[in-house]
Design an enzyme around this catalytic site. Structure first.
Site, PDB file in Angstrom:
ATOM      1  N   ASP A  33      13.815  22.856 -14.498  1.00 19.73           N
ATOM      2  CA  ASP A  33      13.385  23.908 -15.505  1.00 19.73           C
ATOM      3  C   ASP A  33      14.526  25.059 -15.492  1.00 19.73           C
ATOM      4  O   ASP A  33      14.680  25.902 -16.587  1.00 19.73           O
ATOM      5  CB  ASP A  33      12.232  24.809 -14.933  1.00 19.73           C
ATOM      6  CG  ASP A  33      11.445  25.546 -16.189  1.00 19.73           C
ATOM      7  OD1 ASP A  33      11.747  25.212 -17.514  1.00 19.73           O
ATOM      8  OD2 ASP A  33      10.747  26.603 -15.979  1.00 19.73           O
TER       9      ASP A  33
ATOM     10  N   HIS B 135      14.853  30.864 -11.424  1.00 21.07           N
ATOM     11  CA  HIS B 135      15.339  30.542 -12.724  1.00 21.07           C
ATOM     12  C   HIS B 135      14.716  31.528 -14.017  1.00 21.07           C
ATOM     13  O   HIS B 135      15.123  31.566 -14.907  1.00 21.07           O
ATOM     14  CB  HIS B 135      15.374  29.106 -13.126  1.00 21.07           C
ATOM     15  CG  HIS B 135      13.945  28.804 -13.187  1.00 21.07           C
ATOM     16  ND1 HIS B 135      13.421  27.990 -11.935  1.00 21.07           N
ATOM     17  CD2 HIS B 135      12.737  28.481 -14.224  1.00 21.07           C
ATOM     18  CE1 HIS B 135      12.127  27.653 -12.108  1.00 21.07           C
ATOM     19  NE2 HIS B 135      11.786  28.009 -13.492  1.00 21.07           N
TER      20      HIS B 135
END
Length: 974
Positions: free
Chosen positions: A107, A376
């Site tokens: 991701d 993230h």
């Protein structure tokens, strides 16, 4: 975090573990330890815990990556990536005796070349990524090049290479479209509901269940997708990820439908031409590895920036939420200081009055906070304001704990009563020295680096007349001047010279008669209309120190040129603020948001008028430039404070003299503006930019002319360093937080400092991701200009000096209590350093992790199987040491050489070293037993196990360029 646990995360682990026990064929992979540890500590029953142990032994539950989070790859520092990975791995090894060996970096928004090196050093056998440029992925997919052996580091090369798998266009989520129904398919548990799970167990968007009447259609759909993917890979093994974000919170409905479908396909495998089985990532990579193919090699080129379609460049997040990015780095730097401070204290004061377990908890609160913000959707600024506040609160709480710990260590060693007079503050503008006459004010300054520093620390004071003295009562050079920020206080700059890993105490006294600190005198210049400047004769104002002469153009009040005095090379150099205007309406075109940067057109200059004030004294000159929208505007919108230092005789001022320090004030911005500082020079750079990769290595960034969105697609992350150069001269920028950076013209470098956005994209509105950030940001950048070879020597140590600025603590001893504070953790000489490393090495880590696991693997596994894991107190005897070589092969004739060090003599300031064990990056492997898979390449046709480092004999270690070496050190008990 608690909301997510309540809404779905706890249910994922509870229901998955229960469901895995119901069928031996079922499997599952889990990634982030932060959620798992919360479940393990607060939700899991004893039965669940027994089942997890069993499932791990049977390899039906597999932890991949195993860090606290899935960290971002663009804007994180390697130190913090290592920390969060180590934090998760320590827990997994201590609790289960397992060590993750595969990554699942599906991701993060783009892939860095530092990550494959990091995972190789941690002992991984294969790496998996997904988000790379859409056009590049299409090309790799078509040519069956989605798998390769990646040599992320040019210097470590094949010694730390890793097999890498890029997911195909379907990425990590199951495609949900089924042609035989207008309902979705494959997601039978539906979508997680916030904030409470539904009482009746019926979730929104639950997929069409598998029945006798549709099972054949379901199987056809799944097989067609598997075959489409199979054409993009070289082996006949297809990785088919089942799940997506926030899935498996109701695992029973998920597994029961999956079981039916898989059984049906396997029963009719002749007809379908495929067989299917539940698998972990490890199972998949094992299957590919055993095919024994020869793989292509990829060099150190990364996959940044990342675009998902022509007008969607994910380069906005390099700057989003700049304040959070700054605090995250400051917290990381404070943690680094706190770890070495505590380690020295434990080593030298075994019979201390401070409770070591409580101290470790204080450090752990900051370890956790710094680890989690590397997510993230954390430091990236791609979270909602509510989640951003959680990260900020956790960071501030952890920092408060570590400041408190450091202050109490200092006072413990002084046997001072820790009464109400004592307060500590680190990097805090609003706390400084009060004006009380009868109180002995002091500043304690700790140097967290393992080499001597000479630098200035800034302290806020209430008087203009000040004296500063060291521990021995000698006068210390200092300068006091009006504050640019506040009308009621003054800035006191103290010149500190401190050995590595040591602290010094400075007494600050308000003066009645005798004057000691130099006073900076201010000259204000008239505000100038920039638009009229060309018509007048140029008048230049010089500001000079031993290294540079900087000229300011008095017609515009802007910088004009910098001369590097040693080579007498002059570079024309001007700086201006510009703004990119962006669209807010999705119906009118591409938008910018937390993730994306989509400028309408070229950047527009923001200011027609510039004010100038020069504050000069014997030790430093500060040039204050104020940028107004026009000549009559009342308030400035941007400011730059440029500082140049003059170092007196007798001090080593090389680093200090060679940096031009700039602090910016930016904001509040108008809506849908992205603010950049553009530095334009007459260097013929051919529009080539260099940026660092996670503070670890440098990447070359040639300007690429794309058909669409060229401005945004030429933005890159600058975590610590960016530079431009011509054949002889280099201009370097060093940063204390991440920014987006670009070279949009020859001789130019621009840094995005701040963004404030709003848009009407429904998805952004639903998740509150419109980035209406009305804050003022105050980033700092150091400029270094000089010959290429010379800046090469300077910038690594300068970057570390900016990252790890001294920790400043304040205190007061009331009139009667004048006992001296010791100047060091060791109470003897003021100037000996406990640990000093050569100039091309960096002491990456010196800490007491506190893990209770045995470093003998067989012993650790045995004690877990027998249920005899060590409970109770943390282990304070094991010291974690990491040493990093700062240079690449061939970068410098001297500094790029391997360095041989004797760990016993390196650490003798901490005690007598008894045993040194060399470990993998996160500490869980003995390097002598770590055998990573060696994948066949044309260069190395024979396959075998790869062992990366030559191990140390009797404490003598040779560190090669770019290596990061990790050790457990045990000292003789005192």
């Amino acid at each position: 975090l608690q909301e997510s646990m309540h809404a779905y995360a706890a249910n994922v682990y509870t229901s998955v573990v229960e469901e895995l026990m119901k069928g031996n064929q079922r499997k599952f992979i889990a990634v982030e330890q932060e959620f798992f540890r919360l479940w393990w500590d607060a939700v899991a029953t004893d039965t669940h815990k027994r089942q997890v142990h069993q499932l791990l032994q049977e390899r039906r539950l597999e932890f991949v990556i195993g860090g606290q989070v899935m960290h971002d790859e663009a804007v994180t520092l390697i130190d913090d990536q290592i920390l969060q990975l180590t934090e998760g791995h320590g827990f997994l090894y201590e609790t289960f005796g397992i060590r993750p060996q595969f990554s699942w970096h599906v991701d993060p928004f783009g892939a860095s070349a530092t990550t494959p090196t990091l995972f190789a050093l941690a002992g991984f056998n294969a790496h998996l990524i997904s988000r790379i440029d859409y056009d590049l992925k299409a090309d790799m997919q078509k040519n069956k090049k989605l798998q390769f052996v990646w040599r992320g580091s040019p210097s470590l090369s094949e010694r730390q290479e890793i097999f890498t798998h890029v997911m195909d266009q379907y990425s990590y989520c199951t495609p949900s479209h089924i042609p035989f129904s207008n309902r979705s398919g494959f997601y039978w548990n539906g979508i997680a509901a916030f904030p409470d799970p539904p009482k009746d167990g019926v979730y929104p968007n639950m997929s069409l269940p598998v029945t006798d009447s549709n099972i054949h259609l379901y199987a056809q759909t799944m097989v067609a997708n598997i075959k489409e993917r199979a054409a993009w890979f070289r082996t006949s093994d297809v990785l088919w990820p089942w799940g997506c974000d926030k899935q498996f919170f109701n695992a029973s409905v998920q597994y029961s439908n999956m079981d039916l479908l898989l059984d049906y396909i396997n029963k009719h495998s002749d007809q379908f031409g495929v067989t299917v089985q539940y698998a972990t990532v490890g199972d998949y990579f094992q299957a590919v590895y055993s095919r024994n193919l020869t793989w292509e090699i990829r060099d150190s080129q990364d996959f940044l920036p990342y675009s998902t379609e022509p007008f969607q460049a994910w380069t906005g997040f390099y700057t989003s939420r700049s304040t959070l990015k700054g605090i995250a780095r400051r917290a990381s730097s404070l943690l680094y200081a706190g770890e070495s401070f505590f380690t020295q204290y434990v080593r030298k004061h075994p019979a201390s009055s401070i409770c070591k377990c409580k101290a470790l908890k204080q450090l752990q609160s900051l370890r956790w906070a710094v680890s989690e913000v590397q997510h993230h959707d954390g430091i990236t600024g791609t979270e909602s304001p509510k989640v951003k506040d959680m990260y900020m609160n956790n960071l501030m709480y952890g920092m408060f704990n570590v400041k408190k710990l450091m202050a109490s260590i200092i006072f413990d060693m002084n046997n001072a009563k820790n009464n109400g007079d004592v307060y500590s503050s680190v990097y805090n503008k609003d706390s400084g020295i009060s004006g009380a006459e009868d109180v002995d004010q002091y500043v304690v300054v700790y140097n967290p680096l393992s080499w001597n520093i000479t630098t200035f620390v800034r302290v806020s004071v209430s008087h203009l007349t000040m004296s500063v003295y060291d521990e021995l009562g000698r006068s210390v050079p200092a300068q006091v001047q009006s504050s640019a920020e506040s009308h009621s206080t003054y800035d006191l700059y103290i010149l500190v010279a401190i050995s590595g890993l040591s602290y010094r105490k400075y007494n600050v006294k308000p003066l009645n008669g005798k004057q000691s600190a130099f006073v900076g005198r201010s000259v204000k210049y008239k505000r100038k209309d920039v638009t009229l400047a060309d018509q007048q004769r140029r008048q230049l104002l010089p500001v000079v120190n031993n290294c540079y002469q900087v000229l300011f153009d008095q017609n515009t009040n802007l910088m004009h040129s910098i001369t590097e005095r040693e080579t007498n090379r002059t570079v024309q150099l001007t700086q201006e603020f510009l703004e990119y205007h962006v669209n807010a309406d999705v119906r009118k075109g591409p938008i910018s948001d937390n993730y994306l940067f989509a400028p309408n057109a070229s950047a527009v200059p923001v200011s027609k008028a510039v004010g100038l004030e020069v504050v000069s004294g014997n030790l430093m000159t500060e040039i204050r430039q104020y940028f107004y929208s026009n000549v009559t505007s009342r308030d400035y919108i941007y400011a730059v404070y440029t500082r140049m230092y003059m170092v007196p005789e007798g001090y080593d001022g090389r680093l200090l003299c060679h940096r031009i320090e700039q602090e910016y004030s930016v904001g509040p911005l108008e809506l849908n503006r992205e603010a950049v500082l553009r530095t334009s020079t007459n260097l013929n750079t051919r529009q080539l930019l260099y940026t660092d990769s996670n503070g670890y290595q440098i990447q070359k960034r040639p300007f690429k002319a794309h058909v669409n969105n060229t401005v945004a697609r030429n933005y890159y992350p600058m975590v610590q360093t960016a530079y431009i150069e011509d054949d002889t001269t280099r201009l370097m920028l060093l940063a204390e937080r991440a920014h987006g950076v670009s070279s949009q013209g020859n001789g130019q470098v621009e840094v995005m400092l701040h963004r404030r956005l709003w848009n009407n994209l429904q998805w952004d509105l639903n998740y509150n991701l419109t980035l209406n950030d009305s804050s003022v940001v105050r980033p700092v950048i150091w400029l270094i200009l000089g010959a290429k070879a010379f800046t090469n020597i300077l910038y690594r140590t300068s970057g570390l000096a900016l990252e790890h600025r001294p920790v400043v603590m304040f205190g007061a001893l009331a009139g009667g209590d004048k006992r001296k504070l010791p100047g060091q953790l060791q109470q003897n000489a003021v100037h000996s350093s406990p640990v000093t490393v050569p100039p091309n090495l960096h002491l990456q880590t010196l800490s007491i992790p506190g893990w209770r696991y045995s470093s003998n693997h067989a012993e650790q596994v045995h004690s877990i199987r027998m249920g005899k894991q060590k409970q109770g107190d943390a282990d304070f005897t094991r010291v974690l040491l990491r040493i990093r070589h700062l240079y690449e092969v061939g970068e410098d004739p001297v500094l790029s050489q391997p360095v041989t060090i004797n760990l016993k003599s390196l650490l003798k300031g901490l005690g007598s070293v008894m045993v040194v064990e060399e470990r993998s990056l996160t500490g869980t492997w003995d390097v002598n037993t770590l055998n990573r898979w060696k994948w066949k390449t044309a260069e190395y046709p024979s396959k075998g196990f790869s062992n990366g480092t030559e191990t140390s004999e009797n404490c003598i270690v040779t560190v090669h360029p770019k290596e990061i070496r990790t050790f457990f050190v045990y000292f003789q008990s005192q």
